[in-house]
Design a protein around this motif. Structure first.
Motif, PDB file in Angstrom:
ATOM      1  N   VAL A   1      30.157  44.919  13.986  1.00 35.22           N
ATOM      2  CA  VAL A   1      29.252  44.997  12.880  1.00 35.22           C
ATOM      3  C   VAL A   1      29.651  43.583  12.269  1.00 35.22           C
ATOM      4  O   VAL A   1      28.336  42.915  11.606  1.00 35.22           O
ATOM      5  CB  VAL A   1      29.671  46.201  12.013  1.00 35.22           C
ATOM      6  N   PRO A   2      30.762  42.955  11.918  1.00 36.33           N
ATOM      7  CA  PRO A   2      30.960  41.789  11.281  1.00 36.33           C
ATOM      8  C   PRO A   2      30.314  40.816  12.060  1.00 36.33           C
ATOM      9  O   PRO A   2      29.827  39.501  11.448  1.00 36.33           O
ATOM     10  CB  PRO A   2      32.270  41.672  11.045  1.00 36.33           C
ATOM     11  N   PHE A   3      30.311  40.860  13.342  1.00 32.20           N
ATOM     12  CA  PHE A   3      29.628  39.721  14.236  1.00 32.20           C
ATOM     13  C   PHE A   3      28.359  39.788  13.908  1.00 32.20           C
ATOM     14  O   PHE A   3      27.533  38.723  13.851  1.00 32.20           O
ATOM     15  CB  PHE A   3      30.109  40.117  15.799  1.00 32.20           C
ATOM     16  N   ILE A   4      27.674  40.880  13.956  1.00 29.42           N
ATOM     17  CA  ILE A   4      26.038  41.059  13.557  1.00 29.42           C
ATOM     18  C   ILE A   4      25.545  40.488  12.301  1.00 29.42           C
ATOM     19  O   ILE A   4      24.921  39.688  12.038  1.00 29.42           O
ATOM     20  CB  ILE A   4      25.762  42.483  13.852  1.00 29.42           C
ATOM     21  N   ASP A   5      26.565  40.784  11.218  1.00 29.90           N
ATOM     22  CA  ASP A   5      26.514  39.991   9.695  1.00 29.90           C
ATOM     23  C   ASP A   5      26.322  39.050   9.809  1.00 29.90           C
ATOM     24  O   ASP A   5      25.632  38.259   9.248  1.00 29.90           O
ATOM     25  CB  ASP A   5      27.378  40.768   9.022  1.00 29.90           C
ATOM     26  N   VAL A   6      27.408  38.030  10.449  1.00 28.56           N
ATOM     27  CA  VAL A   6      27.375  36.620  10.517  1.00 28.56           C
ATOM     28  C   VAL A   6      26.357  36.172  11.293  1.00 28.56           C
ATOM     29  O   VAL A   6      25.531  35.075  10.844  1.00 28.56           O
ATOM     30  CB  VAL A   6      28.942  36.212  11.247  1.00 28.56           C
ATOM     31  N   MET A   7      25.753  36.718  12.329  1.00 28.59           N
ATOM     32  CA  MET A   7      24.741  36.252  13.222  1.00 28.59           C
ATOM     33  C   MET A   7      23.477  36.373  12.429  1.00 28.59           C
ATOM     34  O   MET A   7      22.573  35.406  12.249  1.00 28.59           O
ATOM     35  CB  MET A   7      24.431  36.863  14.520  1.00 28.59           C
TER      36      MET A   7
END
Length: 146
Positions: free
Chosen positions: A20-26
């Protein structure tokens, strides 16, 4: 009570990565690039004529030399990211030097629609004397149908 998630009292370490944090950053990066991409267009502001034509085939994968004439009649030579203002007299020497280093380089002309036909023809004549056999003209496709 033994449910489907009951593991007998012991907790085993979970071997999954939280994405989820990776998706937010992307998504944040996507928004930033969508906003900044239109600002990255470089070059001389030229109001190109709009015509329907076939694109030129890129046969050699070399970046073309683009000679531009803006609405004020000023000339610019663009090679890659470099863009240098030049006079009509200097264009011949610079194009000959470029063609010596990279023979077969395609030369394209970007002329503002408000520039006189004579200036564009004079530029094309100068390019011909510099040894350019074929000159391509850059235009934009029509914006509206009909």
């Amino acid at each position: 009570m033994h449910g489907p998630f009951f593991r007998g009292g012991r907790k085993k370490p979970m071997g999954e990565i939280n994405v989820v944090p990776f998706i937010d950053v992307m998504l944040v990066l996507l928004v930033i690039f969508m906003i900044t991409a239109p600002m990255l267009t470089q070059g001389v502001q030229v109001d190109l004529p709009q015509v329907t034509s076939e694109p030129i085939e890129d046969t050699e994968n070399q970046e073309p030399v683009i000679v531009s004439v803006d609405r004020d009649g000023q000339y610019f030579i663009s090679l890659g990211d470099e863009e240098t203002p030049v006079t009509l007299e200097d264009i011949s020497g610079q194009i000959m030097a470029i063609l010596e280093r990279r023979p077969g380089t395609q030369v394209l002309v970007r002329g503002d629609r408000n520039v006189s036909y004579g200036q564009v023809v004079g530029l094309m004549s100068t390019l011909q004397t510099a040894g350019v056999a074929n000159v391509g003209l850059i235009s934009e496709p029509p914006t509206g149908e009909g």
